[in-house]
Design a protein around this motif. Sequence first.
Motif, PDB file in Angstrom:
ATOM      1  N   ILE A 199       1.026  -1.121  -0.046  1.00  0.00           N
ATOM      2  CA  ILE A 199       0.098   0.062   0.054  1.00  0.00           C
ATOM      3  C   ILE A 199       0.947   1.177  -0.045  1.00  0.00           C
ATOM      4  O   ILE A 199       0.490   2.450  -0.740  1.00  0.00           O
ATOM      5  N   GLY A 200       1.951   1.319   0.623  1.00  0.00           N
ATOM      6  CA  GLY A 200       2.874   2.387   0.633  1.00  0.00           C
ATOM      7  C   GLY A 200       3.411   2.653  -0.713  1.00  0.00           C
ATOM      8  O   GLY A 200       3.544   3.756  -1.124  1.00  0.00           O
ATOM      9  N   GLY A 201       3.921   1.513  -1.501  1.00  0.00           N
ATOM     10  CA  GLY A 201       4.482   1.799  -2.536  1.00  0.00           C
ATOM     11  C   GLY A 201       3.265   2.320  -3.524  1.00  0.00           C
ATOM     12  O   GLY A 201       3.637   3.123  -4.373  1.00  0.00           O
ATOM     13  N   VAL A 202       2.283   1.874  -3.432  1.00  0.00           N
ATOM     14  CA  VAL A 202       1.140   2.279  -4.419  1.00  0.00           C
ATOM     15  C   VAL A 202       0.831   3.673  -4.085  1.00  0.00           C
ATOM     16  O   VAL A 202       0.882   4.758  -5.096  1.00  0.00           O
ATOM     17  N   ILE A 203       0.820   4.230  -2.917  1.00  0.00           N
ATOM     18  CA  ILE A 203       0.632   5.718  -2.662  1.00  0.00           C
ATOM     19  C   ILE A 203       1.936   6.350  -3.017  1.00  0.00           C
ATOM     20  O   ILE A 203       1.469   7.550  -3.761  1.00  0.00           O
ATOM     21  N   ARG A 204       2.928   5.955  -2.791  1.00  0.00           N
ATOM     22  CA  ARG A 204       4.215   6.648  -3.040  1.00  0.00           C
ATOM     23  C   ARG A 204       4.221   6.995  -4.779  1.00  0.00           C
ATOM     24  O   ARG A 204       4.515   8.112  -5.062  1.00  0.00           O
ATOM     25  N   ARG A 205       4.084   5.822  -5.453  1.00  0.00           N
ATOM     26  CA  ARG A 205       4.049   6.044  -6.706  1.00  0.00           C
ATOM     27  C   ARG A 205       3.110   6.776  -7.327  1.00  0.00           C
ATOM     28  O   ARG A 205       3.364   7.545  -8.469  1.00  0.00           O
ATOM     29  N   SER A 206       1.752   6.900  -6.804  1.00  0.00           N
ATOM     30  CA  SER A 206       0.855   7.565  -7.359  1.00  0.00           C
ATOM     31  C   SER A 206       1.064   9.035  -7.332  1.00  0.00           C
ATOM     32  O   SER A 206       0.851   9.880  -7.987  1.00  0.00           O
ATOM     33  N   ARG A 207       1.422   9.065  -6.009  1.00  0.00           N
ATOM     34  CA  ARG A 207       1.693  10.517  -5.715  1.00  0.00           C
ATOM     35  C   ARG A 207       3.067  11.151  -6.413  1.00  0.00           C
ATOM     36  O   ARG A 207       2.718  12.182  -7.096  1.00  0.00           O
ATOM     37  N   LEU A 208       3.970  10.466  -6.893  1.00  0.00           N
ATOM     38  CA  LEU A 208       4.938  10.854  -7.572  1.00  0.00           C
ATOM     39  C   LEU A 208       4.489  10.898  -9.096  1.00  0.00           C
ATOM     40  O   LEU A 208       4.844  12.056  -9.941  1.00  0.00           O
ATOM     41  N   ASP A 209       3.605  10.262  -9.567  1.00  0.00           N
ATOM     42  CA  ASP A 209       3.165  10.289 -10.835  1.00  0.00           C
ATOM     43  C   ASP A 209       2.266  11.570 -11.189  1.00  0.00           C
ATOM     44  O   ASP A 209       2.556  12.171 -12.027  1.00  0.00           O
ATOM     45  N   ARG A 210       1.503  11.830 -10.186  1.00  0.00           N
ATOM     46  CA  ARG A 210       0.609  13.133 -10.153  1.00  0.00           C
ATOM     47  C   ARG A 210       1.334  14.573 -10.110  1.00  0.00           C
ATOM     48  O   ARG A 210       1.361  15.129 -10.756  1.00  0.00           O
ATOM     49  N   CYS A 211       2.727  14.337  -9.182  1.00  0.00           N
ATOM     50  CA  CYS A 211       3.694  15.482  -9.019  1.00  0.00           C
ATOM     51  C   CYS A 211       4.077  15.655 -10.605  1.00  0.00           C
ATOM     52  O   CYS A 211       4.058  16.782 -10.885  1.00  0.00           O
ATOM     53  N   ARG A 212       4.633  14.600 -11.147  1.00  0.00           N
ATOM     54  CA  ARG A 212       5.256  14.862 -12.360  1.00  0.00           C
ATOM     55  C   ARG A 212       4.305  15.519 -13.358  1.00  0.00           C
ATOM     56  O   ARG A 212       4.486  16.316 -14.177  1.00  0.00           O
ATOM     57  N   ALA A 213       3.117  14.876 -13.435  1.00  0.00           N
ATOM     58  CA  ALA A 213       1.984  15.223 -14.356  1.00  0.00           C
ATOM     59  C   ALA A 213       1.747  16.849 -14.158  1.00  0.00           C
ATOM     60  O   ALA A 213       1.845  17.711 -15.010  1.00  0.00           O
ATOM     61  N   ASP A 214       1.640  17.091 -13.001  1.00  0.00           N
ATOM     62  CA  ASP A 214       1.601  18.540 -12.673  1.00  0.00           C
ATOM     63  C   ASP A 214       2.577  19.426 -13.035  1.00  0.00           C
ATOM     64  O   ASP A 214       2.542  20.572 -13.363  1.00  0.00           O
TER      65      ASP A 214
END
Length: 113
Positions: free
Chosen positions: A52-67
């Motif tokens: 779950i930590g990995g999913v949260i971390r990767r998802s947040r990083l992906d959203r940050c990159r998109a922004d």
Amino acid sequence: LSRGSTELLTRVKAYLRDNLADPALIPAQVAAVHGISVRHLHRLFHESGDSIGGVIRRSRLDRCRADLENPRLRACSITEIALNWGVNDSAHFSRAFKLRFGVSPRAVRRPQF
């Protein structure tokens, strides 16, 4: 995973996606919302080959990159973008971002010519 576990995992991942910006998004909160124990939540992700930590971390990083790549958000600082996605440690964010994408957040933000 059993059919029930797969359906639960799908619901949990949708919840994570919808609540990524919440800096208080932690396994205990996610488990409580779904009426399961934290241990069951971790086991569910482990059985799927993830955490779950990995999913949260990767998802947040992906959203940050998109922004960071979004020209409409040029006025927002890198720190603001990270904070908007629930990341509250700038140094850790920079290290994790570079580890995930191979470039710094600043390099992604730099205009490409």
